[in-house]
Scaffold this active site. Structure first.
Site: not given
Ligand code: PMP
Length: 419
Positions: A131, A208, A211, A234, A374
């Site tokens: 991401h 990270d 997920q 999440k 993203c």
């Molecule tokens: N990493 C991953 C794998 C994600 O799916 C997301 C959210 N889509 C993020 C980072 C970023 O999370 P946040 O927008 O809550 O900071």
């Protein structure tokens, strides 16, 4: 396999669904089918009530006052830290820093650890499926320090290629930035092996967990990572609260991320000294109300049992993978085995732009996400500009997968006719 059963073996869906007020909503005249959980999950009554109760009966700033409300508020805040730390397997609550979200957690590490430790010629390895939030902060610190980023390739099934990783690893590698689970392909990375190899060359692992923490039982020590970032929103909690777990020795030697009240021991005219963990990273008034609600969300998931949460996700996502594979013109990305992925299923309908397909699904009351999620480097490798993504959570059923497939067939017919 017909998708009629509302109850799966692992979770009592009827009882769970009754806890989520928003699931009573209709969208475009149809009952809401919420399949955008990888972006953010819905909130159970218990979490909403906890927030209302806190603001109604307790609200006061933490760590500041001697009065009763402040003491109660501080106790709730620190008790929540203990529960959240325990949820990810931390050895002590001091290793759990409250942050806004995964993005802030990774920026904290990239800025605080990265600026103190990276120098020209050092290498940061990140996987191609990261991401942007586990890539852009590292790009920025690389620019500031003269380090460089190298991307680990994926195998054809969308898993991180460990052979390529082994080849890229060298004594120059200082950081391995890696998603525990992909938000597009759902693939789960083999963090114990990735961490062991990273440690052999003296690198730290920034995982990270955005997920994975909501879906997979998590034990940071078993994973072997050095940092783990995750977002409360999440995993049933409010927006604006998340966690960074870090290995104590590393957090202790890292400089603070932000300066201000709450994170100091002593302040003089021209310098200051820092409070011990975790306050060193808790500058300013923290988001204590949402942090307390995150503890309630964690209790909710613990009551269900994370192995059951995982089993349910495998059941529903596995059913979705099976049904989508049988829809003409649909291509699904990532591996077919639901046990090596989370409840995220990305796909495309040939000849139909994901935004158009997403609009047809919305007309049927079905919320999915369309876009690059993203993950532009990954979409370049997949050779598509965008995908549709259905992501399942504890309140989703096989019936809802059937509704998704029916609506996709409607989209197919609509667009095939107009071609
Ligand atoms: N990493 C991953 C794998 C994600 O799916 C997301 C959210 N889509 C993020 C980072 C970023 O999370 P946040 O927008 O809550 O900071």
């Amino acid at each position: 396999m017909p998708g009629t059963a509302l109850q799966t073996a692992a979770l009592d869906l009827e009882r769970i669904r009754a806890d989520f007020p928003i699931l009573q909503r209709h969208v475009n005249g149809r009952p809401l089918i919420y399949l955008d959980n990888a972006a953010t999950t819905q909130k159970p009554r218990q979490v909403i009530d906890a927030l209302v109760d806190f603001y109604t009966n307790t609200n006061a700033n933490v760590h500041r006052g001697v009065h009763t409300l402040s003491v109660e508020s501080t106790d709730l805040y620190e008790a929540s830290r203990e529960r959240v730390a325990d949820f990810v397997g931390a050895r002590s609550p001091e290793e759990l820093i409250f942050v806004r979200n995964t993005t802030e957690a990774i920026n904290l590490v990239a800025v605080s650890w990265g600026r103190a430790n990276l120098k020209p010629g050092d290498e940061i390895l990140a996987s191609t499926l990261e991401h942007h939030s586990n890539l852009v902060p590292w790009q920025r610190v690389a620019q500031d320090t003269g380090a460089r980023i190298r991307l680990i390739q994926l195998r054809a099934d969308g898993t991180v290629d460990l052979d390529d990783y082994r080849q890229l690893l060298s004594p120059r590698t200082r950081v391995v930035a890696i998603a525990h689970a992909s938000n597009v392909l759902g693939t789960i990375s083999n963090l114990p092996e990735i961490s062991e190899l990273a440690h052999q060359v003296g690198a730290v692992v920034m995982a990270d967990g955005a997920q994975s923490v909501p879906n997979v039982p998590t034990d940071v020590n078993a994973l072997g990572v050095d940092f783990l970032a995750f977002s409360g929103h999440k995993m049933l909690a409010p927006t604006g609260i998340g966690g960074l777990w870090g290995r104590r020795e590393l957090l202790e030697e890292m400089p603070p991320f932000l300066g201000g009240g709450g994170m100091i021991r002593e302040v003089f005219e021209d310098r200051a000294t820092w409070a011990p963990l975790p306050e060193k990273f808790d500058a300013g008034t923290p988001n204590f109300a949402d942090a307390i609600a995150l503890g309630v969300a964690v209790d909710y998931l613990e009551d269900l049992g994370m192995p059951n949460v995982r089993a349910h996700e495998v059941d529903v996502a596995g059913y979705a993978l099976e049904r989508l594979a049988a829809v003409p013109d649909v291509s699904v990305y990532g591996p077919r085995d639901p046990w090596i992925r989370t409840g995220v299923v990305s796909f495309n309908l040939e000849g139909v732009h994901p935004h158009d397909a997403g609009t047809v699904l919305d007309e049927a009351g079905i919320a999915v996400r369309a876009g690059h999620h993203c993950c532009q480097p990954l979409h370049r490798v997949l050779d598509v500009a965008a995908t549709l993504r259905a992501s399942f959570y504890i309140y989703n059923s096989r019936d809802e997968v059937d509704a998704l497939v029916d609506a996709l067939n409607t989209a197919r017919r609509l667009y095939q006719r107009s071609r």
